[in-house]
Scaffold this motif. Structure first.
Motif, PDB file in Angstrom:
ATOM      1  N   TRP A  75      -2.151 -10.506   8.729  1.00 57.13           N
ATOM      2  CA  TRP A  75      -3.309 -10.133   7.926  1.00 57.13           C
ATOM      3  C   TRP A  75      -3.012  -8.852   7.146  1.00 57.13           C
ATOM      4  O   TRP A  75      -2.281  -7.983   7.624  1.00 57.13           O
ATOM      5  N   CYS A  76      -3.606  -8.756   5.959  1.00 56.42           N
ATOM      6  CA  CYS A  76      -3.435  -7.569   5.117  1.00 56.42           C
ATOM      7  C   CYS A  76      -4.787  -6.902   4.866  1.00 56.42           C
ATOM      8  O   CYS A  76      -5.842  -7.404   5.276  1.00 56.42           O
ATOM      9  N   ALA A  77      -4.753  -5.794   4.151  1.00 56.52           N
ATOM     10  CA  ALA A  77      -5.975  -5.033   3.871  1.00 56.52           C
ATOM     11  C   ALA A  77      -7.006  -5.871   3.137  1.00 56.52           C
ATOM     12  O   ALA A  77      -8.224  -5.687   3.322  1.00 56.52           O
ATOM     13  N   GLY A  78      -6.547  -6.799   2.295  1.00 51.44           N
ATOM     14  CA  GLY A  78      -7.479  -7.629   1.541  1.00 51.44           C
ATOM     15  C   GLY A  78      -8.395  -8.448   2.433  1.00 51.44           C
ATOM     16  O   GLY A  78      -9.541  -8.736   2.057  1.00 51.44           O
ATOM     17  N   ALA A  79      -7.921  -8.831   3.612  1.00 52.95           N
ATOM     18  CA  ALA A  79      -8.757  -9.594   4.540  1.00 52.95           C
ATOM     19  C   ALA A  79      -9.900  -8.732   5.067  1.00 52.95           C
ATOM     20  O   ALA A  79     -11.033  -9.209   5.235  1.00 52.95           O
TER      21      ALA A  79
ATOM     22  N   PRO B 272      -4.767  -3.562   8.412  1.00 55.80           N
ATOM     23  CA  PRO B 272      -5.294  -3.494   9.777  1.00 55.80           C
ATOM     24  C   PRO B 272      -4.322  -2.778  10.709  1.00 55.80           C
ATOM     25  O   PRO B 272      -3.113  -2.792  10.482  1.00 55.80           O
ATOM     26  N   GLU B 273      -4.854  -2.135  11.740  1.00 55.57           N
ATOM     27  CA  GLU B 273      -3.972  -1.492  12.713  1.00 55.57           C
ATOM     28  C   GLU B 273      -3.075  -2.514  13.402  1.00 55.57           C
ATOM     29  O   GLU B 273      -1.903  -2.261  13.642  1.00 55.57           O
ATOM     30  N   ASP B 274      -3.640  -3.700  13.699  1.00 54.01           N
ATOM     31  CA  ASP B 274      -2.871  -4.795  14.285  1.00 54.01           C
ATOM     32  C   ASP B 274      -2.904  -5.967  13.315  1.00 54.01           C
ATOM     33  O   ASP B 274      -3.936  -6.646  13.204  1.00 54.01           O
ATOM     34  N   PRO B 275      -1.817  -6.230  12.590  1.00 57.65           N
ATOM     35  CA  PRO B 275      -1.836  -7.280  11.571  1.00 57.65           C
ATOM     36  C   PRO B 275      -1.956  -8.694  12.118  1.00 57.65           C
ATOM     37  O   PRO B 275      -2.154  -9.635  11.344  1.00 57.65           O
ATOM     38  N   LEU B 276      -1.847  -8.846  13.437  1.00 55.67           N
ATOM     39  CA  LEU B 276      -1.973 -10.176  14.042  1.00 55.67           C
ATOM     40  C   LEU B 276      -3.375 -10.432  14.579  1.00 55.67           C
ATOM     41  O   LEU B 276      -3.714 -11.570  14.931  1.00 55.67           O
ATOM     42  N   ALA B 277      -4.202  -9.392  14.645  1.00 58.78           N
ATOM     43  CA  ALA B 277      -5.550  -9.529  15.197  1.00 58.78           C
ATOM     44  C   ALA B 277      -6.519 -10.039  14.132  1.00 58.78           C
ATOM     45  O   ALA B 277      -6.386  -9.725  12.944  1.00 58.78           O
TER      46      ALA B 277
ATOM     47  N   HIS C  35      -9.556   6.573   7.327  1.00 61.86           N
ATOM     48  CA  HIS C  35      -8.432   5.710   6.971  1.00 61.86           C
ATOM     49  C   HIS C  35      -8.221   4.635   8.030  1.00 61.86           C
ATOM     50  O   HIS C  35      -8.177   4.923   9.225  1.00 61.86           O
ATOM     51  N   ILE C  36      -8.088   3.391   7.569  1.00 65.41           N
ATOM     52  CA  ILE C  36      -7.745   2.262   8.437  1.00 65.41           C
ATOM     53  C   ILE C  36      -6.347   1.801   8.059  1.00 65.41           C
ATOM     54  O   ILE C  36      -6.099   1.450   6.904  1.00 65.41           O
ATOM     55  N   GLY C  37      -5.423   1.786   9.008  1.00 66.42           N
ATOM     56  CA  GLY C  37      -4.074   1.321   8.732  1.00 66.42           C
ATOM     57  C   GLY C  37      -3.011   2.306   9.144  1.00 66.42           C
ATOM     58  O   GLY C  37      -2.364   2.912   8.298  1.00 66.42           O
ATOM     59  N   ASP C  38      -2.787   2.480  10.434  1.00 67.38           N
ATOM     60  CA  ASP C  38      -1.822   3.471  10.932  1.00 67.38           C
ATOM     61  C   ASP C  38      -0.416   3.272  10.386  1.00 67.38           C
ATOM     62  O   ASP C  38       0.328   4.220  10.174  1.00 67.38           O
ATOM     63  N   LYS C  39      -0.049   2.011  10.136  1.00 64.84           N
ATOM     64  CA  LYS C  39       1.326   1.703   9.766  1.00 64.84           C
ATOM     65  C   LYS C  39       1.780   2.447   8.509  1.00 64.84           C
ATOM     66  O   LYS C  39       2.909   2.906   8.410  1.00 64.84           O
ATOM     67  N   PHE C  40       0.886   2.577   7.512  1.00 66.88           N
ATOM     68  CA  PHE C  40       1.261   3.212   6.252  1.00 66.88           C
ATOM     69  C   PHE C  40       0.502   4.522   6.040  1.00 66.88           C
ATOM     70  O   PHE C  40       0.456   5.041   4.932  1.00 66.88           O
ATOM     71  N   LYS C  41      -0.078   5.063   7.104  1.00 60.30           N
ATOM     72  CA  LYS C  41      -0.953   6.226   6.986  1.00 60.30           C
ATOM     73  C   LYS C  41      -0.239   7.427   6.366  1.00 60.30           C
ATOM     74  O   LYS C  41      -0.741   8.032   5.422  1.00 60.30           O
ATOM     75  N   ASP C  42       0.927   7.764   6.888  1.00 62.74           N
ATOM     76  CA  ASP C  42       1.616   8.958   6.394  1.00 62.74           C
ATOM     77  C   ASP C  42       2.010   8.806   4.929  1.00 62.74           C
ATOM     78  O   ASP C  42       1.880   9.739   4.138  1.00 62.74           O
ATOM     79  N   ASP C  43       2.503   7.619   4.552  1.00 60.45           N
ATOM     80  CA  ASP C  43       2.879   7.386   3.161  1.00 60.45           C
ATOM     81  C   ASP C  43       1.657   7.432   2.247  1.00 60.45           C
ATOM     82  O   ASP C  43       1.676   8.070   1.198  1.00 60.45           O
ATOM     83  N   PHE C  44       0.599   6.743   2.656  1.00 63.86           N
ATOM     84  CA  PHE C  44      -0.559   6.619   1.777  1.00 63.86           C
ATOM     85  C   PHE C  44      -1.284   7.942   1.575  1.00 63.86           C
ATOM     86  O   PHE C  44      -1.789   8.228   0.481  1.00 63.86           O
TER      87      PHE C  44
ATOM     88  N   PRO D  49       0.808  -1.222   0.000  1.00 59.66           N
ATOM     89  CA  PRO D  49       0.000   0.000   0.000  1.00 59.66           C
ATOM     90  C   PRO D  49       0.839   1.268   0.000  1.00 59.66           C
ATOM     91  O   PRO D  49       0.290   2.371   0.052  1.00 59.66           O
ATOM     92  N   ARG D  50       2.154   1.144  -0.062  1.00 59.91           N
ATOM     93  CA  ARG D  50       3.032   2.305  -0.034  1.00 59.91           C
ATOM     94  C   ARG D  50       3.199   2.917  -1.433  1.00 59.91           C
ATOM     95  O   ARG D  50       3.083   2.217  -2.437  1.00 59.91           O
ATOM     96  N   PRO D  51       3.552   4.205  -1.526  1.00 61.76           N
ATOM     97  CA  PRO D  51       4.002   4.783  -2.793  1.00 61.76           C
ATOM     98  C   PRO D  51       5.301   4.097  -3.220  1.00 61.76           C
ATOM     99  O   PRO D  51       6.045   3.563  -2.393  1.00 61.76           O
ATOM    100  N   TRP D  52       5.607   4.146  -4.525  1.00 63.26           N
ATOM    101  CA  TRP D  52       6.753   3.374  -5.017  1.00 63.26           C
ATOM    102  C   TRP D  52       8.082   3.821  -4.409  1.00 63.26           C
ATOM    103  O   TRP D  52       8.967   2.997  -4.174  1.00 63.26           O
ATOM    104  N   ARG D  53       8.234   5.124  -4.149  1.00 65.35           N
ATOM    105  CA  ARG D  53       9.501   5.592  -3.570  1.00 65.35           C
ATOM    106  C   ARG D  53       9.703   5.026  -2.168  1.00 65.35           C
ATOM    107  O   ARG D  53      10.832   4.713  -1.762  1.00 65.35           O
ATOM    108  N   SER D  54       8.630   4.891  -1.436  1.00 66.97           N
ATOM    109  CA  SER D  54       8.710   4.304  -0.098  1.00 66.97           C
ATOM    110  C   SER D  54       9.091   2.834  -0.183  1.00 66.97           C
ATOM    111  O   SER D  54       9.887   2.329   0.625  1.00 66.97           O
ATOM    112  N   VAL D  55       8.538   2.120  -1.171  1.00 65.76           N
ATOM    113  CA  VAL D  55       8.894   0.713  -1.368  1.00 65.76           C
ATOM    114  C   VAL D  55      10.356   0.584  -1.762  1.00 65.76           C
ATOM    115  O   VAL D  55      11.073  -0.309  -1.282  1.00 65.76           O
TER     116      VAL D  55
END
Length: 291
Positions: free
Chosen positions: A182-186, A141-146, A102-111, A57-63
């Protein structure tokens, strides 16, 4: 019938460009796979073009920065197409409204980085609480293990309001080292199951392949019959590539490794044949790991 090969070089001369998945093929979410990187470097040294096509879900430069930290060499690829960029483009064209939750704190700033689209169709995006939203953007998800079920109450409310959910990463799960996340697709799958409308922009859906082809066109004109897709996701990389009419090399040692016997390096040909038949998909070739 799917051909089981040992090295990329056995078939690489049939192609002028590769669309290569990242997670599970080139790295494991922690570090790069040296053999995979070497195979891509060799392919490029022979004149081939490599576009990394990822559901990140990141922009290409971030990847690009992320995989550099993992140890992927700069000369292992030519360009990057991300699900994040494809989804961000759609978001800034207003497909889920101007006020988004927005759901997903981990990539929020990039996205949520602004995009200069140079078009009158672009909208001003404002991030708001769910109660004020015109749509939802999910980068994970905010918690990818939940368990994704924790989002059911929010999704019930969103569905009743008729909100669309923009999914920035159609992957259901990924393996970060030895840990499955877990990823956003779930989350998008759960929302759809509940009767909500989810919009997808990564593999196996067409928008990311359109982006990959545009990235490739900047490197030179290459016909589809000279492009090989490589990936370990049967429902993303393989299904997407076949759906686009492209040849596909399936990495058996990734997400589905346990389906093909106890030794990931040496998948059982009969188990592979049966499993692919059950999936109703027939990739051009298969290999245990990219090398």
């Amino acid at each position: 019938m799917t051909r089981l090969i040992q090295t990329l070089s056995e078939i690489s001369t049939d192609y002028d460009a590769l669309f290569v998945d990242l997670w599970g093929c080139v790295h494991n979410g922690i570090k790069a796979f040296p053999d995979a990187c070497a195979a891509l470097q060799t392919y490029r040294a022979g004149g081939g073009k490599v576009v990394l096509v990822t559901n990140s879900p990141r922009p290409w430069r971030s990847v690009a920065q992320q995989i550099k930290e993992f140890g992927v060499p700069d000369d292992a690829y030519d360009a990057i197409a991300t699900s994040g960029d494809s989804a961000r483009l759609a978001m800034y064209l207003g497909v889920v409204g101007e006020k988004v939750h927005h759901i997903g704190d981990k990539f929020k700033d990039d996205f949520m980085q602004p995009m200069d689209l140079a078009t009158d169709e672009a909208v001003q995006i404002t991030e708001v609480p769910l109660e004020e939203a015109e749509g939802i953007v999910c980068s994970g998800p905010e918690d990818p293990l939940a368990d994704p079920e924790v989002y059911r109450p929010q999704f019930l409310y969103a569905k009743q309001k008729g909100l669309k959910l923009l999914c920035a990463n159609p992957d259901i799960v990924v393996d970060r080292g030895e840990v499955r996340e877990w990823c956003a697709g779930a989350l998008a799958a759960l929302y759809t199951e509940m009767g909500g409308e989810s919009l997808y922009f990564g593999k196996p859906h067409p928008p990311i392949y359109d982006l990959a082809r545009r990235r490739l066109a900047q490197l030179g004109q290459i016909d589809d019959n000279r492009i090989l897709c490589i990936g370990d996701g049967i429902g993303t990389d393989v299904m997407g590539g076949i759906g686009e009419g492209l040849d596909v090399l399936f990495i058996t040692g990734g997400l589905a490794a346990k389906e093909f016997g106890p030794d990931p390096v040496n998948p059982d040909p009969e188990r592979l044949k049966l499993w692919l038949s059950e999936q109703n998909l027939s990739p051009t070739a298969a290999i245990s790991f990219l090398r």
